[in-house]
Enzyme design. Structure first.
Site, short mmCIF file in Angstrom:
data_model
loop_
_atom_site.label_atom_id
_atom_site.label_comp_id
_atom_site.label_asym_id
_atom_site.label_seq_id
_atom_site.Cartn_x
_atom_site.Cartn_y
_atom_site.Cartn_z
N GLU A 1 0.64 -1.36 -0.30
CA GLU A 1 -0.08 -0.41 -0.27
C GLU A 1 0.76 1.33 0.05
OE1 GLU A 1 -3.37 2.17 2.60
OE2 GLU A 1 -2.29 0.92 3.52
N HIS B 1 -8.49 -0.63 -0.44
CA HIS B 1 -9.56 0.07 0.96
C HIS B 1 -10.70 0.91 -0.12
CE1 HIS B 1 -6.33 -1.16 3.51
NE2 HIS B 1 -6.93 -2.77 3.54
N GLU C 1 -12.92 0.47 5.14
CA GLU C 1 -11.23 0.61 6.59
C GLU C 1 -11.83 1.76 6.91
OE1 GLU C 1 -6.56 1.38 7.76
OE2 GLU C 1 -6.87 1.93 5.57
#
Length: 282
Positions: free
Chosen positions: A148, A207, A247
């Protein structure tokens, strides 16, 4: 589109509660947070592994990802400390073993933050040299490593899709993928489509979260500025077939995740419906 959420939102509860909530809210899967009190890698003995597998089976959920905590724990792939980098390799190898044992397709990680006292060339070298043996272990156990990007307040080394593209070139493992956390391109004033164009079939995870465009806050969709209907339509158009994993964080979510995750899921489904995007059947 397949939906899940990161169990970190339920950090004041056991992982059991998160599984029950994912089933209640009709998720396709769950992203297991690799930290206490959920599933810290060093706590995942045979008994805990069996318990997680039983919860997944009983709930009819896929463990879509295992996400070892690496933002607040003492691990960093690009640390100035050689010992910390060695410890990070072993931590991620263990995390890959845990992911394999609980049937997760991938571990989701971040690069860490090199700090101010190194230099760009050495920091990048540290990142690649530390990540390479992790990816070698991933190839052995058959689990993907999904990296990420982070906002500059979180890390100085991997902040844009171009950085992910470079990393994939410099660490050429078939098990290494990139991902998009929706906050990051929005804060960096980068096109969301850049991630799909740069990564191609190496887009390994998303996410799903809203953003104010300034901070690294992970807001409930609809509370920030991201135009989700258009974004969902674009994701569908790009042919992305892996998970969009919710998230969300912040004081309100931490205090009452049951209420705010339900609000989040309702909003997301409404936005998907208006965009003409369907959730994949469980």
């Amino acid at each position: 589109m397949k939906l899940s959420f990161l169990s970190m939102a339920y950090g004041r509860y056991s992982l059991d509660k998160a599984f029950l909530e994912a089933e209640r809210l009709g998720m396709n899967g769950i992203e297991v947070w690799g930290a206490r009190p959920h599933a810290y890698a060093f706590d995942c003995d045979d008994r805990m592994i069996a318990h997680i597998n039983r919860m997944a089976k009983d709930a009819g959920l896929e463990v879509c990802a295992y996400t070892p905590e690496n933002c607040v724990y003492p691990y960093s792939l690009c640390s100035q400390s050689e010992k910390e980098r060695r410890d990070t390799i072993e931590y991620y190898k263990l995390s890959l073993d845990v992911a394999h044992a609980i049937g997760a397709r991938l571990i989701q990680i971040t690069p860490g933050d090199p700090g101010y006292e190194g230099n760009e060339a050495d920091d990048w070298k540290h990142l690649c040299e530390t990540l390479a043996p992790v990816c070698e272990h991933a190839e052995k156990v058959g689990v993907d490593v999904v990296m990420e990007t982070l906002c500059p307040i979180e890390s100085l080394i991997l902040t844009r899709s171009d950085d992910l593209q470079r990393l994939l070139r410099d660490v050429p493992s078939p098990r290494l993928y990139g991902m998009m956390d929706m906050v990051n391109p929005f804060v960096m004033k980068e096109s969301f489509s850049n991630y799909f164009d740069r990564l191609g079939d190496k887009m390994g995870h998303i996410h799903l979260t809203d953003s104010d465009g300034v901070t690294n806050a992970h807001l409930i969709p609809g509370d920030g500025l991201i135009p989700f209907e258009e974004l969902f339509a674009m994701i569908e158009k790009k042919g992305y077939d892996r998970y969009c994993s919710i998230e969300i964080s912040g004081d309100a979510v931490h205090a009452d995740p049951e209420m705010f995750m339900e609000l989040c899921v309702k909003r997301v489904r409404g936005m998907m419906e208006r965009a003409g995007v369907k959730q994949q059947a469980r």
